[in-house]
Design a protein around this motif. Structure first.
Motif, PDB file in Angstrom:
ATOM      1  N   LEU A  85      -5.188 -40.381  -2.067  1.00 26.15           N
ATOM      2  CA  LEU A  85      -4.409 -41.182  -2.949  1.00 26.15           C
ATOM      3  C   LEU A  85      -5.485 -41.275  -4.222  1.00 26.15           C
ATOM      4  O   LEU A  85      -5.136 -41.217  -5.623  1.00 26.15           O
ATOM      5  N   GLN A 134       3.563 -38.687  -3.133  1.00 24.60           N
ATOM      6  CA  GLN A 134       2.564 -39.471  -2.695  1.00 24.60           C
ATOM      7  C   GLN A 134       3.016 -40.675  -1.929  1.00 24.60           C
ATOM      8  O   GLN A 134       2.586 -41.354  -1.017  1.00 24.60           O
ATOM      9  N   PHE A 146      -5.340 -37.965  -6.226  1.00 22.93           N
ATOM     10  CA  PHE A 146      -3.966 -37.963  -7.172  1.00 22.93           C
ATOM     11  C   PHE A 146      -3.985 -39.129  -8.287  1.00 22.93           C
ATOM     12  O   PHE A 146      -3.498 -38.668  -9.182  1.00 22.93           O
TER      13      PHE A 146
END
Length: 374
Positions: A187, A142, A190
């Protein structure tokens, strides 16, 4: 009936060993002098200076702009926020006014840097626990998406040299905001997934809960700042207590944790990443048009005097003290290193714990040794 004998205590001597100077965990060249009673830590003395590069002295021989690449290398995990703190001090000294669009861009870059730094902190902590590489690489994947955004804006993936006194060096390229919005959404998903996978892991809880507790009074007395302080329940954040840039325009919270152990520091990093995502979303929605540099900054010669500027970097309170004699380069520059000061609490946190806990506790402080030594 014979009396049951008390178990005999084995008398041993303490042993003092060196850990380092090499990677005591994964944060840089660092040395610790550790005294052990069996496997229990009874004393610890940090030894700093193995990564000293004389950056503050080098800056006295360079113009303010030429010093920006040096500032990038202080904490090489967070170059954008290093640049911002240095520029805040220069702008106070030279009385520069940062254009509104540049302030929005700075805020986005700073918060994306905070997410990147915290992501590395939680990923590397699993390495230090012994779950080598899989969680860390999962977080690192990421991080690459954030590096893509920095590269689009600055042309560099690592040392950006992008934030300058009076604004930023160039406007955002076409398509940056759209890509940033997609990255922020990705994100967010995630972080939820990473937390679900890791935070309640039984082994992780056994290794981190009640390990390396930093009481709030000790943290304050040691001048600890940043997520390490807030994980001890102290809601101190420079963005709130001494507002700079345009943070007062956004709605966000200063999260804290109740116990100050290693597990709380892990949760604190995750909570702060969610707040940073919220700030970036608001900045993207409100990004105005306009210039990105104060024209007075083109020929930068601050008047004689001194100034101190500070920001809330991903690691905590980062400050620059600059003395000017009216020239194109600083007469003197001094950096308040966040990582160095946070490490002063390490001894309090490790005594009574085992040697294997020492590496985890050290890692939960998330230091960058280059920032300690400068």
């Amino acid at each position: 009936m014979a009396a049951i004998a008390e178990p005999r205590r084995l008398d041993t001597e303490t042993v003092t060993i060196n850990i380092g100077p090499h990677h005591p965990s994964t944060h840089g060249i660092f040395r610790m002098l550790v005294t052990l009673d069996g496997e229990t830590v009874v004393d610890l003395e940090p030894k700093m200076g193995y990564l000293h590069r004389g950056i503050e002295k080098l800056m006295e021989e360079r113009t303010y702009i030429q010093s920006m690449p040096l500032v990038d290398r202080l904490d090489y995990v967070c170059p954008m926020t290093n640049e911002q703190a240095f520029c805040v001090a220069i702008e106070k000294l030279a009385q520069l006014e940062v254009p509104e669009r540049a302030e929005y861009i700075r805020v986005m870059m700073a918060e994306l840097t905070r997410i990147m730094s915290h992501m590395m902190a939680v990923g590397f902590l699993w390495n230090e626990l012994g779950a080598t590489f899989t969680p860390m690489i999962y977080a690192y994947r990421q991080r690459e998406f954030l590096q893509d955004l920095f590269e689009m804006a600055s042309g560099a993936r690592m040392f950006h040299n992008y934030i300058r006194p009076g604004g930023v060096v160039a406007d955002l390229p076409s398509g940056w905001t759209e890509r940033a919005a997609k990255t922020v959404d990705s994100l967010s998903r995630f972080l939820d997934e990473f937390s679900t996978l890791t935070a309640e892991n039984e082994i992780f809880l056994a290794r981190t809960v009640d390990v390396g507790v930093l009481p709030p009074d000790v943290a304050v007395n040691c001048s600890v700042t940043g997520p390490v302080l807030r994980a001890s329940g102290v809601p101190y954040d420079v963005r709130r207590v001494e507002p700079y840039s345009i943070y007062d325009r956004f709605e966000w919270e200063v999260p804290t944790q109740p116990h100050g152990d290693t597990y709380d520091r892990y949760r604190q990093y995750q909570a702060e990443m969610q707040q940073s995502l919220s700030i970036v979303r608001q900045a993207l929605a409100g990004l105005p048009e306009g210039p990105v540099m104060d024209d007075k900054a083109r020929r930068l010669r601050p008047p004689a005097g001194e100034a101190y500027g500070r920001i809330e970097s991903p690691k905590g309170d980062l400050g620059f003290f600059i003395v000017s004699e009216g020239g194109a380069e600083p007469y003197r520059c001094r950096v308040r290193s966040t990582a160095q000061i946070n490490l002063t609490a390490l001894r309090h946190m490790v005594i009574g714990h085992t040697l294997q806990d020492l590496v985890i506790i050290f890692g939960s402080l998330n230091p960058t040794v280059a920032d300690i030594d400068r």
